[in-house]
Design a protein around this motif. Structure first.
Motif, PDB file in Angstrom:
ATOM      1  N   ALA A 329     -12.136 -10.495  -5.005  1.00 33.03           N
ATOM      2  CA  ALA A 329     -11.669  -9.092  -4.956  1.00 33.03           C
ATOM      3  C   ALA A 329     -10.158  -8.812  -5.072  1.00 33.03           C
ATOM      4  CB  ALA A 329     -12.088  -8.708  -3.541  1.00 33.03           C
ATOM      5  N   LEU A 330      -9.364  -9.894  -4.799  1.00 38.53           N
ATOM      6  CA  LEU A 330      -7.943  -9.530  -4.578  1.00 38.53           C
ATOM      7  C   LEU A 330      -7.404  -9.402  -5.775  1.00 38.53           C
ATOM      8  CD1 LEU A 330      -7.131 -12.261  -1.985  1.00 38.53           C
ATOM      9  CD2 LEU A 330      -7.314  -9.975  -1.565  1.00 38.53           C
ATOM     10  N   ARG A 331      -6.742  -7.927  -6.140  1.00 38.53           N
ATOM     11  CA  ARG A 331      -5.734  -7.756  -7.434  1.00 38.53           C
ATOM     12  C   ARG A 331      -6.739  -7.778  -8.536  1.00 38.53           C
ATOM     13  NH1 ARG A 331      -1.268  -6.018  -6.721  1.00 38.53           N
ATOM     14  NH2 ARG A 331      -0.735  -6.821  -9.030  1.00 38.53           N
ATOM     15  N   THR A 332      -8.059  -7.428  -8.675  1.00 38.73           N
ATOM     16  CA  THR A 332      -8.813  -7.823  -9.832  1.00 38.73           C
ATOM     17  C   THR A 332      -9.569  -6.312 -10.138  1.00 38.73           C
ATOM     18  OG1 THR A 332     -10.975  -7.990  -8.244  1.00 38.73           O
ATOM     19  CG2 THR A 332      -9.638  -9.774  -9.187  1.00 38.73           C
ATOM     20  N   GLN A 333      -9.086  -5.274  -9.551  1.00 37.53           N
ATOM     21  CA  GLN A 333      -9.536  -3.646  -9.920  1.00 37.53           C
ATOM     22  C   GLN A 333      -8.387  -3.215 -10.585  1.00 37.53           C
ATOM     23  OE1 GLN A 333     -10.155  -0.570  -6.747  1.00 37.53           O
ATOM     24  NE2 GLN A 333     -12.309  -1.208  -7.190  1.00 37.53           N
ATOM     25  N   ILE A 334      -8.748  -2.350 -11.597  1.00 36.70           N
ATOM     26  CA  ILE A 334      -7.879  -1.792 -12.444  1.00 36.70           C
ATOM     27  C   ILE A 334      -7.860  -0.087 -11.605  1.00 36.70           C
ATOM     28  CG2 ILE A 334      -7.225  -0.347 -14.648  1.00 36.70           C
ATOM     29  CD1 ILE A 334      -8.836  -2.521 -15.725  1.00 36.70           C
ATOM     30  N   LYS A 335      -6.631   0.044 -11.415  1.00 34.49           N
ATOM     31  CA  LYS A 335      -6.218   1.384 -10.686  1.00 34.49           C
ATOM     32  C   LYS A 335      -6.838   2.310 -11.493  1.00 34.49           C
ATOM     33  CE  LYS A 335      -1.828  -0.309  -8.574  1.00 34.49           C
ATOM     34  NZ  LYS A 335      -0.690  -0.256  -8.601  1.00 34.49           N
ATOM     35  N   SER A 336      -7.708   3.333 -10.978  1.00 36.83           N
ATOM     36  CA  SER A 336      -7.740   4.656 -11.543  1.00 36.83           C
ATOM     37  C   SER A 336      -6.689   5.435 -11.597  1.00 36.83           C
ATOM     38  CB  SER A 336      -8.919   5.392 -10.695  1.00 36.83           C
ATOM     39  OG  SER A 336      -8.244   6.230  -9.476  1.00 36.83           O
ATOM     40  N   PRO A 337      -6.616   6.339 -12.781  1.00 39.94           N
ATOM     41  CA  PRO A 337      -5.251   7.275 -12.919  1.00 39.94           C
ATOM     42  C   PRO A 337      -4.996   7.956 -11.524  1.00 39.94           C
ATOM     43  CG  PRO A 337      -6.727   7.441 -14.832  1.00 39.94           C
ATOM     44  CD  PRO A 337      -7.411   6.410 -13.788  1.00 39.94           C
ATOM     45  N   VAL A 338      -5.889   8.441 -10.819  1.00 40.01           N
ATOM     46  CA  VAL A 338      -5.433   9.189  -9.674  1.00 40.01           C
ATOM     47  C   VAL A 338      -4.926   7.986  -8.588  1.00 40.01           C
ATOM     48  CG1 VAL A 338      -6.692  10.298  -7.673  1.00 40.01           C
ATOM     49  CG2 VAL A 338      -7.206  10.962  -9.867  1.00 40.01           C
ATOM     50  N   GLN A 339      -5.543   6.740  -8.472  1.00 42.89           N
ATOM     51  CA  GLN A 339      -5.013   5.696  -7.750  1.00 42.89           C
ATOM     52  C   GLN A 339      -3.807   5.395  -8.093  1.00 42.89           C
ATOM     53  OE1 GLN A 339      -6.707   4.138  -5.125  1.00 42.89           O
ATOM     54  NE2 GLN A 339      -5.383   2.814  -4.532  1.00 42.89           N
ATOM     55  N   PHE A 340      -3.503   5.146  -9.430  1.00 45.53           N
ATOM     56  CA  PHE A 340      -2.288   5.094  -9.667  1.00 45.53           C
ATOM     57  C   PHE A 340      -1.102   5.584  -9.576  1.00 45.53           C
ATOM     58  CE2 PHE A 340       0.812   5.430 -13.503  1.00 45.53           C
ATOM     59  CZ  PHE A 340       1.617   4.528 -13.426  1.00 45.53           C
ATOM     60  N   ILE A 341      -1.201   7.167  -9.571  1.00 43.26           N
ATOM     61  CA  ILE A 341      -0.391   8.179  -9.319  1.00 43.26           C
ATOM     62  C   ILE A 341      -0.061   8.414  -7.684  1.00 43.26           C
ATOM     63  CG2 ILE A 341      -0.002  10.627  -9.321  1.00 43.26           C
ATOM     64  CD1 ILE A 341      -1.879  10.639 -11.861  1.00 43.26           C
ATOM     65  N   VAL A 342      -1.028   8.260  -7.135  1.00 36.89           N
ATOM     66  CA  VAL A 342      -1.134   8.278  -5.635  1.00 36.89           C
ATOM     67  C   VAL A 342      -0.387   7.204  -5.002  1.00 36.89           C
ATOM     68  CG1 VAL A 342      -1.993   8.841  -3.172  1.00 36.89           C
ATOM     69  CG2 VAL A 342      -2.919   9.931  -5.573  1.00 36.89           C
ATOM     70  N   GLN A 343      -0.989   5.847  -5.378  1.00 34.68           N
ATOM     71  CA  GLN A 343      -0.300   5.010  -4.764  1.00 34.68           C
ATOM     72  C   GLN A 343       1.088   4.585  -5.101  1.00 34.68           C
ATOM     73  OE1 GLN A 343      -2.943   1.283  -5.210  1.00 34.68           O
ATOM     74  NE2 GLN A 343      -1.149  -0.048  -5.127  1.00 34.68           N
ATOM     75  N   MET A 344       1.490   4.765  -6.492  1.00 29.32           N
ATOM     76  CA  MET A 344       3.105   4.795  -6.868  1.00 29.32           C
ATOM     77  C   MET A 344       3.769   5.695  -5.813  1.00 29.32           C
ATOM     78  SD  MET A 344       4.647   5.081 -10.726  1.00 29.32           S
ATOM     79  CE  MET A 344       3.739   6.677 -10.860  1.00 29.32           C
ATOM     80  N   THR A 345       3.253   6.903  -5.527  1.00 27.95           N
ATOM     81  CA  THR A 345       4.136   7.805  -4.873  1.00 27.95           C
ATOM     82  C   THR A 345       4.266   7.420  -3.383  1.00 27.95           C
ATOM     83  OG1 THR A 345       3.258   9.707  -6.264  1.00 27.95           O
ATOM     84  CG2 THR A 345       4.230  10.377  -4.336  1.00 27.95           C
ATOM     85  N   ARG A 346       3.013   6.656  -2.973  1.00 31.78           N
ATOM     86  CA  ARG A 346       3.237   6.287  -1.504  1.00 31.78           C
ATOM     87  C   ARG A 346       4.365   5.125  -1.435  1.00 31.78           C
ATOM     88  NH1 ARG A 346      -0.693   7.381   2.163  1.00 31.78           N
ATOM     89  NH2 ARG A 346      -0.873   5.192   3.053  1.00 31.78           N
ATOM     90  N   GLU A 347       4.345   4.346  -2.495  1.00 31.33           N
ATOM     91  CA  GLU A 347       5.093   3.034  -2.422  1.00 31.33           C
ATOM     92  C   GLU A 347       6.482   3.277  -2.733  1.00 31.33           C
ATOM     93  OE1 GLU A 347       1.867  -0.111  -4.379  1.00 31.33           O
ATOM     94  OE2 GLU A 347       3.067   0.775  -5.517  1.00 31.33           O
ATOM     95  N   LEU A 348       6.594   4.463  -3.470  1.00 28.95           N
ATOM     96  CA  LEU A 348       7.909   4.780  -3.496  1.00 28.95           C
ATOM     97  C   LEU A 348       8.559   5.789  -2.629  1.00 28.95           C
ATOM     98  CD1 LEU A 348       8.089   5.611  -7.348  1.00 28.95           C
ATOM     99  CD2 LEU A 348       9.230   3.753  -6.230  1.00 28.95           C
ATOM    100  N   GLU A 349       7.564   6.225  -1.417  1.00 26.27           N
ATOM    101  CA  GLU A 349       7.885   6.913  -0.364  1.00 26.27           C
ATOM    102  C   GLU A 349       8.393   8.243  -0.875  1.00 26.27           C
ATOM    103  OE1 GLU A 349       9.957   4.870   3.063  1.00 26.27           O
ATOM    104  OE2 GLU A 349       9.552   2.809   2.176  1.00 26.27           O
ATOM    105  N   LEU A 350       7.854   9.024  -1.748  1.00 27.79           N
ATOM    106  CA  LEU A 350       8.263  10.444  -1.691  1.00 27.79           C
ATOM    107  C   LEU A 350       7.372  11.396  -0.952  1.00 27.79           C
ATOM    108  CD1 LEU A 350       7.927  10.182  -5.841  1.00 27.79           C
ATOM    109  CD2 LEU A 350       9.649   9.599  -4.608  1.00 27.79           C
ATOM    110  N   PRO A 351       7.991  12.435  -0.865  1.00 26.14           N
ATOM    111  CA  PRO A 351       7.330  13.257   0.173  1.00 26.14           C
ATOM    112  C   PRO A 351       6.016  13.939  -0.264  1.00 26.14           C
ATOM    113  CG  PRO A 351       9.352  14.244  -0.797  1.00 26.14           C
ATOM    114  CD  PRO A 351       9.500  12.772  -1.124  1.00 26.14           C
ATOM    115  N   LYS A 352       6.169  14.107  -1.622  1.00 28.61           N
ATOM    116  CA  LYS A 352       4.810  14.608  -2.138  1.00 28.61           C
ATOM    117  C   LYS A 352       4.574  14.334  -3.523  1.00 28.61           C
ATOM    118  CE  LYS A 352       7.067  18.714  -4.211  1.00 28.61           C
ATOM    119  NZ  LYS A 352       6.923  20.241  -4.227  1.00 28.61           N
ATOM    120  N   VAL A 353       3.350  14.330  -3.798  1.00 28.54           N
ATOM    121  CA  VAL A 353       2.924  14.064  -5.401  1.00 28.54           C
ATOM    122  C   VAL A 353       3.636  15.114  -6.416  1.00 28.54           C
ATOM    123  CG1 VAL A 353       1.177  13.443  -7.053  1.00 28.54           C
ATOM    124  CG2 VAL A 353       0.808  12.888  -4.523  1.00 28.54           C
ATOM    125  N   PRO A 354       4.507  14.672  -7.410  1.00 31.66           N
ATOM    126  CA  PRO A 354       5.198  15.522  -8.073  1.00 31.66           C
ATOM    127  C   PRO A 354       4.280  16.292  -9.064  1.00 31.66           C
ATOM    128  CG  PRO A 354       6.204  13.092  -8.312  1.00 31.66           C
ATOM    129  CD  PRO A 354       5.152  13.185  -7.373  1.00 31.66           C
TER     130      PRO A 354
END
Length: 505
Positions: A329-354
């Motif tokens: 299970a670990l790191r075997t799932q391709i991020k969906s586009p929505v997961q990619f966008i939101v997770q990147m935003t959370r990891e970069l600590e942005l206040p909102k999704v651009p």
């Protein structure tokens, strides 16, 4: 029951894996908070269905007065068509203009609703609630292109959130009379003597049992008869049962007979073991990995069925299991586009999704919220990645971090000065949004080895192959003669996000 994971194996990387899958990832502080709770309390925390709705006020156009105004605008188009004081050409021109304004308004409403949902994914404390809301949107898929009502799509989204961690059977009963679903699968046109089989077919094939799972074409036809008689007021968003349009005759469905209505059909379906098995496998694949074995599916299906199809206890068992936390299970799932966008935003600590970046990214990467490709939803998995979408992911990260894109020659003399100035301005805007000073404090920038270690842990939560680490070290070494500014930090993070490993959760 599945074997539970050992508490001794609960690490910060375990917490990161859990947050990536049960939610939309997080920054080091959020991961540390989960890790400090211990596995059981962390699971209970994310499974909280407390919807912090006060942080996300409803759009103004959902208020009754605004809905009534939209109804009047719609009726105005009908009045234009019947206005005999206008010439045919004038009527046509007036109708086109009214329809144009209506389309613009609906597009704005759709964008606002999607933006609100993306920011719920980003900042709601109820991460699994939002992740399951996304799951239900792909499972009971409807599209605003056919529904043609942002209001009904927004209301359906609220239904998914309300039942996200609730009861699957109750949600299925509700979806039968959900206005967006009724318009999407034509149940509002399903009447006695002319049954429409669209919803009945998808209920069995996609929503509850799976294709070819113990039902026949006759069962679909009989179920369609049971679903006759519902009409819809699309502005009030309320279905109405009209007895004279319902087929009150006896139906025989999956071996049972009676004067069935729609709730009876759902009850028969949920009385079969296959229903629980089908949904457990689909939920497991969404959160863990593809093609789970019978050793995983059958005990979970038994628990799911015996609980009366309660979602939250099922997810708790999954998240606490050894299999969910295994190497498979670990790191075997391709991020969906929505997961990619939101997770990147959370990891970069942005206040909102651009919003502009998110809109373009969903369109280019193949997952536009409120617009799944068909009633089966998004295929997911490997379908998310090909040569074009992989490069697009790299470009999205690059534009967000540096204002640049992969493969563009900065010295191209053919590029107009206006375009270069515009891109330079965009780059400054992007850099002002990303809080580089918080991601990488100044004291950390003096130790490039520690800097690389901190960023790889933030974005990967794993030990990377030496060839990837070598790329990061080579970049840092090439900048040794310079002060490591926000520009260099952004370029290094972009390099990390432009790896196949970053596309995995």
């Amino acid at each position: 029951m599945l074997k539970p994971a050992e508490e001794a194996h609960w690490t910060k990387r375990s917490a990161a894996h859990f947050l990536n899958r049960a939610g939309f990832g997080g920054n080091p502080g959020q991961i540390d908070q989960l890790h400090a709770m211990g596995r059981g309390k962390a699971v209970d925390y994310l499974l909280s269905d407390t919807d912090d709705a006060d942080k996300f006020p409803e759009p103004e156009w959902t208020a009754p007065g605004a809905v009534e105004e939209m109804r009047r605008d719609f009726m105005q188009i009908r009045r234009i068509n019947n206005d005999q004081s206008l010439s045919p050409e004038e009527r046509d021109m007036a109708r086109r203009e009214a329809q144009r304004k209506q389309r613009l308004q609906q597009r704005k409403m759709t964008q606002e609703s999607i933006g609100l949902w993306l920011n719920r994914m980003l900042s709601s404390q109820a991460q699994t609630l939002e992740k399951m809301t996304l799951f239900w949107h792909g499972h009971f898929a409807t599209s605003v292109q056919k529904v043609k009502s942002p209001l009904l799509m927004h209301q359906q989204n609220a239904l998914f959130r309300r039942q996200a961690l609730g009861n699957f059977k109750a949600l299925t009963h509700e979806i039968c009379e959900d206005p967006a679903m009724m318009l999407y699968l034509d149940t509002d046109k399903n009447v006695k003597g002319q049954p429409n089989e669209n919803f009945a077919r998808e209920l069995l094939e996609l929503f509850t049992l799976g294709e070819g799972s113990g039902y026949t074409e006759t069962d679909i036809a009989e179920a369609a008869r049971a679903f006759t008689g519902y009409q819809l007021n699309r502005f009030a968003g309320k279905p109405t049962f009209v007895p004279k349009k319902h087929d009150h005759g006896e139906k025989t469905f999956m071996g049972k007979s009676g004067a069935f209505k729609q709730d009876d059909i759902v009850d028969v379906v949920f009385g079969t073991p296959r229903c629980a098995e089908f949904m457990v496998a689909k939920i497991w694949e969404f959160f863990a990995y593809e093609t789970p074995s019978d050793e995983i599916v059958l005990p979970l299906a038994k628990q799911f069925r015996e609980s009366g199809y309660e979602i939250k206890p099922l997810l708790r068992t999954i998240f606490l299991s050894e299999a969910f936390n295994s190497a498979e299970a670990l790191r075997t799932q391709i991020k969906s586009p929505v997961q990619f966008i939101v997770q990147m935003t959370r990891e970069l600590e942005l206040p909102k999704v651009p919003p502009r970046i998110a809109e373009n990214a969903m369109e280019q990467l193949g997952q536009v919220l409120y617009n799944p490709p068909n009633v089966a939803g998004w295929e997911g998995g490997r379908s998310w990645i090909n040569t074009n979408t992989l490069l697009t992911r790299y470009n999205i990260a690059g534009f967000l971090l540096t204002g640049d894109v992969v493969g563009k020659d900065r010295n191209d003399k053919k590029m107009k000065m206006r375009e270069r100035l515009k891109e330079r301005k965009n780059a400054q805007m992007r850099k002002s949004v990303v809080p580089f000073d918080r991601l990488v404090p100044l004291d950390l920038r003096a130790d490039l080895a520690a800097l690389i270690a901190a960023l790889t842990e933030r974005f990967f939560h794993a030990d990377l192959p030496d060839k990837d680490l070598a790329k990061f070290r080579d970049y840092a070494k090439s900048k040794e003669s310079k002060r490591f500014t926000d520009q260099e930090v952004g370029e290094l993070i972009h390099l990390m996000m432009s790896t196949p490993q970053y596309q995995l959760a």
